[in-house]
Design a protein around this motif. Structure first.
Motif, PDB file in Angstrom:
ATOM      1  N   PRO A  45     -18.173  -7.461  11.359  1.00  0.00           N
ATOM      2  CA  PRO A  45     -19.624  -7.256  11.316  1.00  0.00           C
ATOM      3  C   PRO A  45     -20.169  -6.712  12.645  1.00  0.00           C
ATOM      4  O   PRO A  45     -19.417  -6.500  13.594  1.00  0.00           O
ATOM      5  CB  PRO A  45     -20.161  -8.670  11.041  1.00  0.00           C
ATOM      6  CG  PRO A  45     -19.120  -9.573  11.631  1.00  0.00           C
ATOM      7  CD  PRO A  45     -17.804  -8.882  11.434  1.00  0.00           C
ATOM      8  N   ALA A  46     -21.483  -6.530  12.691  1.00  0.00           N
ATOM      9  CA  ALA A  46     -22.189  -6.059  13.892  1.00  0.00           C
ATOM     10  C   ALA A  46     -21.667  -4.707  14.358  1.00  0.00           C
ATOM     11  O   ALA A  46     -21.514  -4.460  15.561  1.00  0.00           O
ATOM     12  CB  ALA A  46     -22.096  -7.094  15.014  1.00  0.00           C
ATOM     13  N   GLY A  47     -21.405  -3.814  13.402  1.00  0.00           N
ATOM     14  CA  GLY A  47     -20.840  -2.514  13.751  1.00  0.00           C
ATOM     15  C   GLY A  47     -21.741  -1.696  14.654  1.00  0.00           C
ATOM     16  O   GLY A  47     -21.266  -1.052  15.594  1.00  0.00           O
ATOM     17  N   ARG A  48     -23.045  -1.719  14.403  1.00  0.00           N
ATOM     18  CA  ARG A  48     -23.958  -0.923  15.224  1.00  0.00           C
ATOM     19  C   ARG A  48     -23.993  -1.454  16.655  1.00  0.00           C
ATOM     20  O   ARG A  48     -23.990  -0.674  17.618  1.00  0.00           O
ATOM     21  CB  ARG A  48     -25.358  -0.929  14.625  1.00  0.00           C
ATOM     22  CG  ARG A  48     -26.343  -0.075  15.396  1.00  0.00           C
ATOM     23  CD  ARG A  48     -27.680   0.052  14.676  1.00  0.00           C
ATOM     24  NE  ARG A  48     -27.577   0.862  13.480  1.00  0.00           N
ATOM     25  CZ  ARG A  48     -28.628   1.299  12.792  1.00  0.00           C
ATOM     26  NH1 ARG A  48     -29.867   0.978  13.182  1.00  0.00           N
ATOM     27  NH2 ARG A  48     -28.463   2.042  11.715  1.00  0.00           N
ATOM     28  N   LEU A  49     -24.002  -2.778  16.807  1.00  0.00           N
ATOM     29  CA  LEU A  49     -24.016  -3.373  18.149  1.00  0.00           C
ATOM     30  C   LEU A  49     -22.719  -3.061  18.890  1.00  0.00           C
ATOM     31  O   LEU A  49     -22.737  -2.711  20.077  1.00  0.00           O
ATOM     32  CB  LEU A  49     -24.221  -4.881  18.045  1.00  0.00           C
ATOM     33  CG  LEU A  49     -24.296  -5.645  19.370  1.00  0.00           C
ATOM     34  CD1 LEU A  49     -25.478  -5.154  20.198  1.00  0.00           C
ATOM     35  CD2 LEU A  49     -24.409  -7.150  19.103  1.00  0.00           C
ATOM     36  N   LYS A  50     -21.585  -3.168  18.203  1.00  0.00           N
ATOM     37  CA  LYS A  50     -20.303  -2.859  18.834  1.00  0.00           C
ATOM     38  C   LYS A  50     -20.236  -1.386  19.229  1.00  0.00           C
ATOM     39  O   LYS A  50     -19.744  -1.044  20.317  1.00  0.00           O
ATOM     40  CB  LYS A  50     -19.155  -3.197  17.885  1.00  0.00           C
ATOM     41  CG  LYS A  50     -18.942  -4.679  17.665  1.00  0.00           C
ATOM     42  CD  LYS A  50     -17.821  -4.915  16.667  1.00  0.00           C
ATOM     43  CE  LYS A  50     -17.607  -6.396  16.411  1.00  0.00           C
ATOM     44  NZ  LYS A  50     -16.538  -6.637  15.396  1.00  0.00           N
ATOM     45  N   GLY A  51     -20.713  -0.533  18.341  1.00  0.00           N
ATOM     46  CA  GLY A  51     -20.702   0.891  18.658  1.00  0.00           C
ATOM     47  C   GLY A  51     -21.552   1.210  19.858  1.00  0.00           C
ATOM     48  O   GLY A  51     -21.191   2.059  20.692  1.00  0.00           O
ATOM     49  N   ALA A  52     -22.714   0.542  19.968  1.00  0.00           N
ATOM     50  CA  ALA A  52     -23.579   0.766  21.123  1.00  0.00           C
ATOM     51  C   ALA A  52     -22.898   0.280  22.402  1.00  0.00           C
ATOM     52  O   ALA A  52     -22.978   0.937  23.450  1.00  0.00           O
ATOM     53  CB  ALA A  52     -24.908   0.047  20.921  1.00  0.00           C
ATOM     54  N   GLY A  53     -22.222  -0.850  22.323  1.00  0.00           N
ATOM     55  CA  GLY A  53     -21.505  -1.355  23.491  1.00  0.00           C
ATOM     56  C   GLY A  53     -20.384  -0.420  23.919  1.00  0.00           C
ATOM     57  O   GLY A  53     -20.187  -0.181  25.117  1.00  0.00           O
ATOM     58  N   VAL A  54     -19.648   0.107  22.943  1.00  0.00           N
ATOM     59  CA  VAL A  54     -18.577   1.052  23.248  1.00  0.00           C
ATOM     60  C   VAL A  54     -19.142   2.307  23.897  1.00  0.00           C
ATOM     61  O   VAL A  54     -18.607   2.811  24.899  1.00  0.00           O
ATOM     62  CB  VAL A  54     -17.800   1.411  21.959  1.00  0.00           C
ATOM     63  CG1 VAL A  54     -16.988   2.692  22.143  1.00  0.00           C
ATOM     64  CG2 VAL A  54     -16.883   0.264  21.564  1.00  0.00           C
ATOM     65  N   MET A  55     -20.240   2.819  23.351  1.00  0.00           N
ATOM     66  CA  MET A  55     -20.825   4.044  23.901  1.00  0.00           C
ATOM     67  C   MET A  55     -21.342   3.807  25.317  1.00  0.00           C
ATOM     68  O   MET A  55     -21.195   4.676  26.189  1.00  0.00           O
ATOM     69  CB  MET A  55     -21.961   4.519  22.997  1.00  0.00           C
ATOM     70  CG  MET A  55     -22.278   5.995  23.143  1.00  0.00           C
ATOM     71  SD  MET A  55     -20.888   7.049  22.728  1.00  0.00           S
ATOM     72  CE  MET A  55     -20.538   7.794  24.317  1.00  0.00           C
ATOM     73  N   LEU A  56     -21.915   2.652  25.556  1.00  0.00           N
ATOM     74  CA  LEU A  56     -22.374   2.312  26.906  1.00  0.00           C
ATOM     75  C   LEU A  56     -21.195   2.242  27.866  1.00  0.00           C
ATOM     76  O   LEU A  56     -21.249   2.783  28.985  1.00  0.00           O
ATOM     77  CB  LEU A  56     -23.125   0.975  26.889  1.00  0.00           C
ATOM     78  CG  LEU A  56     -23.609   0.457  28.252  1.00  0.00           C
ATOM     79  CD1 LEU A  56     -24.594   1.429  28.880  1.00  0.00           C
ATOM     80  CD2 LEU A  56     -24.239  -0.933  28.089  1.00  0.00           C
ATOM     81  N   GLY A  57     -20.115   1.601  27.437  1.00  0.00           N
ATOM     82  CA  GLY A  57     -18.938   1.499  28.291  1.00  0.00           C
ATOM     83  C   GLY A  57     -18.320   2.853  28.592  1.00  0.00           C
ATOM     84  O   GLY A  57     -17.949   3.141  29.736  1.00  0.00           O
ATOM     85  N   LEU A  58     -18.222   3.705  27.569  1.00  0.00           N
ATOM     86  CA  LEU A  58     -17.659   5.037  27.776  1.00  0.00           C
ATOM     87  C   LEU A  58     -18.534   5.866  28.717  1.00  0.00           C
ATOM     88  O   LEU A  58     -18.026   6.583  29.587  1.00  0.00           O
ATOM     89  CB  LEU A  58     -17.507   5.752  26.440  1.00  0.00           C
ATOM     90  CG  LEU A  58     -16.419   5.229  25.490  1.00  0.00           C
ATOM     91  CD1 LEU A  58     -16.517   5.917  24.138  1.00  0.00           C
ATOM     92  CD2 LEU A  58     -15.032   5.431  26.084  1.00  0.00           C
ATOM     93  N   ALA A  59     -19.851   5.772  28.541  1.00  0.00           N
ATOM     94  CA  ALA A  59     -20.760   6.543  29.394  1.00  0.00           C
ATOM     95  C   ALA A  59     -20.680   6.060  30.840  1.00  0.00           C
ATOM     96  O   ALA A  59     -20.665   6.878  31.782  1.00  0.00           O
ATOM     97  CB  ALA A  59     -22.187   6.429  28.865  1.00  0.00           C
ATOM     98  N   LEU A  60     -20.633   4.750  31.048  1.00  0.00           N
ATOM     99  CA  LEU A  60     -20.525   4.219  32.409  1.00  0.00           C
ATOM    100  C   LEU A  60     -19.211   4.641  33.058  1.00  0.00           C
ATOM    101  O   LEU A  60     -19.184   5.022  34.236  1.00  0.00           O
ATOM    102  CB  LEU A  60     -20.640   2.696  32.384  1.00  0.00           C
ATOM    103  CG  LEU A  60     -22.030   2.128  32.077  1.00  0.00           C
ATOM    104  CD1 LEU A  60     -21.964   0.617  31.928  1.00  0.00           C
ATOM    105  CD2 LEU A  60     -23.018   2.519  33.175  1.00  0.00           C
ATOM    106  N   ALA A  61     -18.123   4.582  32.300  1.00  0.00           N
ATOM    107  CA  ALA A  61     -16.824   4.990  32.838  1.00  0.00           C
ATOM    108  C   ALA A  61     -16.826   6.477  33.184  1.00  0.00           C
ATOM    109  O   ALA A  61     -16.301   6.880  34.234  1.00  0.00           O
ATOM    110  CB  ALA A  61     -15.718   4.677  31.823  1.00  0.00           C
TER     111      ALA A  61
END
Length: 298
Positions: A45-61
């Protein structure tokens, strides 16, 4: 000055096979990072939240990596920026469609299948040329003007953040059952980062052809496009060439009745229309180069 040199270096060198046959291209590495994150986190579950977290992590990296590379000096900045621009490779791929089409429909279909995701098996000459020109317009924005814009605004950190967002959108930003929620953040971030560059691309296309007085019509056509951004360069290119773009096509065997962009424009197209689009790519690149030169001396 770094942006000016990067634009020139990309136009001269493109993507040399001798190098990228031995080393993974940065875009490939970004794709691997997105694929790993998709496999690792797109569960439960929480696919949208996980996707947002992944995108934030990728952008920061990506931003952090850009900062580290920038600290190595202007030579590294120019080389990395040139690698992540795509003017020459875009021209080469689009020109390959024109060459294939002049040989025959099968060759044209094979060449255009390399740059579009729509069904190509039943395409006629006009559909092949139209798909190539649409790809030229959209990728001029995504692959040249937008990276150059974000490099001008925020250096390599801005450029790498843009590229990772664009890569993620192309991989997980589709409204499929697997990615509709998980890829939401990637798609929205890519839309946001392309908001200004797509409209800037339309201006850069329109200006040399004396079409600035048609911006209201270009905007109206752009709003008819299924994408909030891709319609801008497509509408400008369609008007500059006097042709109709977009329209019906098929994906995965399913017909899609998309509206026409510049509907009154000429619809029977051929290889010479692709040639005209390539000339437009170079003319737009030259205008962007001129703007980069102005930035360098101010």
């Amino acid at each position: 000055m770094t942006l000016l040199l990067a634009l020139v270096l990309d136009a001269l060198m493109g993507e040399p096979r001798w190098l990228w046959s031995r080393l993974p291209h940065p875009a490939v590495l970004m794709g691997r990072a997105v694929a790993w994150a998709d496999a690792r986190f797109n569960t439960g579950p929480a696919g949208r939240l996980k996707g947002a977290g992944v995108m934030l992590g990728l952008a920061l990296a990506a931003g952090l990596l850009g900062g580290v590379l920038s600290a190595l000096g202007p030579v590294v900045e120019v080389i990395v920026a040139a690698i992540l621009l795509a003017q020459k490779s875009l021209v080469d791929h689009v020109a390959a469609v024109a060459r294939g089409l002049r040989t025959g429909l099968p060759e044209g279909r094979q060449a255009v299948a390399m740059i579009v995701s729509r069904d190509t098996a039943a395409m006629d000459e006009s559909a092949i040329a139209r798909a190539a020109i649409e790809s030229a317009a959209e990728n001029l924005s995504d692959g040249v003007i937008a990276p150059a814009f974000w490099f001008a605004v925020a250096g390599l950190p801005g450029l790498l953040i843009y590229k990772i967002a664009n890569t993620a959108d192309s991989m997980i930003g589709y409204r499929t059952p697997r990615h509709e929620r998980f890829g939401w953040a990637a798609a929205r971030l890519d839309d946001l980062l392309n908001l200004i560059p797509a409209r800037l691309t339309a201006l850069l296309i329109a200006a040399p052809y004396g079409l600035l007085h048609d911006l209201r019509a270009i905007r109206a056509d752009a709003r008819r496009h299924r994408s909030p951004n891709a319609g801008w360069p497509e509408a400008a290119m369609a008007r500059a060439l006097g042709i109709a773009l977009a329209g019906p096509r098929a994906y995965d065997g399913k017909p899609r009745d998309f509206p026409w962009v510049n509907a009154p424009g000429r619809r029977p197209l051929m290889a010479r229309d692709i040639d005209a689009a390539i000339r437009m790519l170079w003319r737009t690149w030259a205008v962007a180069l001129g703007l980069a030169a102005l930035l360098a001396v101010t």
